[in-house]
Enzyme design. Structure first.
Site, short mmCIF file in Angstrom:
data_model
loop_
_atom_site.label_atom_id
_atom_site.label_comp_id
_atom_site.label_asym_id
_atom_site.label_seq_id
_atom_site.Cartn_x
_atom_site.Cartn_y
_atom_site.Cartn_z
CB CYS A 1 34.27 41.74 49.01
SG CYS A 1 35.12 43.06 48.13
CB ILE B 1 40.23 48.39 40.92
CG1 ILE B 1 39.12 47.35 40.82
CG2 ILE B 1 41.58 47.76 40.64
CD1 ILE B 1 38.95 46.78 39.43
#
Length: 78
Positions: A2, A54
Site C-alpha cells: 500500500c 486480505i
C-alpha cells in the site's frame, strides 16, 4: 504494498491543497490501486492507496476513530 501520502501545515492551509495532494496520490496508484481514500482537516491531508490482499471488504483507510465526546477527533493511515 500500500501507499500513503500526507501533507501537514501549521497555518490552516491544508484544506486548500486537498485537490493537489489527491492528484499526487494518483501518481502512486501502482502502490495500491484497489481502494484510494483521502481525509483532511484545516492542518493535514492524508491519502492512502490500498492494495487488497486480505480483508478486502473492511480495510478502508484513512481509519476514523470516533469517541462519543468528539466524533471526528482521530484519523490515521498505516
Amino acid at each position: 504494498m500500500c501507499g500513503l501520502l500526507g501533507l501537514l501545515t501549521a497555518d490552516g492551509s491544508a484544506a486548500d491543497a486537498v485537490d493537489a495532494v489527491s492528484a499526487a496520490s494518483h501518481c502512486m496508484r501502482h502502490r495500491g490501486p484497489d481502494d484510494p481514500g483521502t481525509w483532511n482537516d484545516a492542518d493535514i491531508v492524508l491519502c492512502f492507496n490500498r492494495l487488497s490482499i486480505i480483508d478486502s471488504e473492511h480495510s478502508r483507510q484513512p481509519l476514523r476513530w470516533r469517541p462519543p465526546e468528539n466524533p471526528d477527533r482521530y484519523a490515521l493511515v498505516f
